[in-house]
Design an enzyme around this catalytic site. Structure first.
Site, PDB file in Angstrom:
ATOM      1  N   ASP A  43       0.922  -1.297  -0.017  1.00  0.00           N
ATOM      2  CA  ASP A  43       0.197   0.014  -0.088  1.00  0.00           C
ATOM      3  C   ASP A  43       0.979   1.223  -0.203  1.00  0.00           C
ATOM      4  OD1 ASP A  43       0.828   0.207   2.768  1.00  0.00           O
ATOM      5  OD2 ASP A  43      -0.620  -1.235   3.076  1.00  0.00           O
ATOM      6  N   LYS A  64      -5.177   0.952  -2.210  1.00  0.00           N
ATOM      7  CA  LYS A  64      -6.564   1.839  -2.855  1.00  0.00           C
ATOM      8  C   LYS A  64      -7.070   1.375  -4.472  1.00  0.00           C
ATOM      9  CE  LYS A  64      -6.580   6.084  -0.569  1.00  0.00           C
ATOM     10  NZ  LYS A  64      -5.424   7.010  -0.429  1.00  0.00           N
ATOM     11  N   MET A 179      -1.843   6.651  13.985  1.00  0.00           N
ATOM     12  CA  MET A 179      -3.284   6.787  13.544  1.00  0.00           C
ATOM     13  C   MET A 179      -4.022   8.120  14.275  1.00  0.00           C
ATOM     14  SD  MET A 179      -4.220   3.087  12.492  1.00  0.00           S
ATOM     15  CE  MET A 179      -3.522   2.415  13.916  1.00  0.00           C
TER      16      MET A 179
END
Ligand code: SAH
Length: 268
Positions: A43, A64, A179
């Site tokens: 990714d 994606k 995150m």
């Protein structure tokens, strides 16, 4: 250094961490597997410099889909099994370490359940490396005897939140949030409510070791404004604790910014 001159096994999946993004922080093993595997599924998190090294005809971006949506984890799992079943040697490349908030554990379980042989290739996690390149040790004899790695993805106000911010505040150790750019206001508030000193130093390290690495510092009270003023965006780690304050004492001599030059004074 010669390394072990062995070819990747066919029909095998290698769960490989890329490290934080600087190609020189790939492990020797990761580099060898990337050069020789039949196919690499990746990714965006390994970062632009590592992705550029991957041979265009042997890589699949599973980060994606065409519409801009994330590829569901189930589709990635199935693809790994499919490629290995065809007899390919497959690298599943993740940013940082695959087993630290990388879903590598889920992939390992899926592969085992489908009787696909796999190997785990550990790596340098951004949870330690991003603070480090900002001059921040996650532990320090004078400042922190423990460190916790937590996800900032969850809503701290929801009752069933998996992260106990009050308990973390009570440890007195360093808290590294992954995150955690979007929910920074929520968990800094939760930590203050739990009694953590609002003056506690906090640092944000965006794109650690990538071109365009950015570091911003403040306190538990000011860091949300700092984030907005400096335009800090994911991927970034948040470092909360007295260790974040030690950056100041080393930054003048630290050569870890992306250009190899010392930060301009106005960037500090
Ligand atoms: N497995 C990864 C973490 C994946 S979760 C690891 O071990 O590093 C995704 C989060 O990792 C991002 O939201 C960010 O918090 C962090 N991250 C990954 N690479 C980063 C980098 N180069 N600089 C700063 N944060 C990074």
């Amino acid at each position: 250094m010669a390394g072990r001159d062995i070819e990747p096994e066919s029909g095998t999946v290698y769960l490989v961490g890329s490290g934080p993004g600087d190609p020189e922080l790939l492990t020797v093993k990761a580099k060898r597997l990337l050069e020789r595997a039949d196919v690499v599924l990746h990714d965006k998190l390994p970062g632009p410099e590592i992705i550029e090294l991957l041979p265009a005809d042997r890589r699949e971006d599973v980060g994606k889909r065409a519409g801009g949506e994330r590829t569901p984890q189930s589709a990635i799992n199935e693809r790994l099994v499919e490629l290995a079943s065809e007899g390919k040697s497959v690298v599943r490349l993740k940013g940082g370490d695959s087993f630290v908030f990388g879903r590598g554990g889920e992939e390992a379980q899926y592969l085992a359940a489908h009787e696909i042989p796999f190997e785990v290739v550990p790596a340098v996690t951004s949870a330690i490396a991003a603070p480090a390149v900002a001059g921040i040790p996650v532990t320090h004899r004078d400042h922190a005897s423990s460190v916790s790695f937590v996800t900032g993805h969850e809503d701290p106000t929801k009752d069933e939140s998996a992260v106990d911010w009050a308990a973390l505040a009570a440890t007195g150790g360093t808290i590294v949030v992954l995150m955690g750019v979007g929910r920074l206001p929520d968990y800094t508030a939760a930590l203050r409510e739990a009694g953590m000193d609002p003056e506690t130093p906090v640092a944000l390290v965006e794109r650690g070791t990538w071109p365009g690495q950015q570091v911003a510092t403040g306190t538990l009270e000011t860091i949300v404004d700092v984030r907005d003023e400096e335009g800090i965006e994911p991927p970034a780690v948040t470092v909360i604790g007295d260790v974040a304050g030690t950056r100041e004492s080393v930054v003048d001599f630290l050569r870890n910014d992306s250009t190899g030059a010392v930060d301009a004074p106005e960037d500090r």
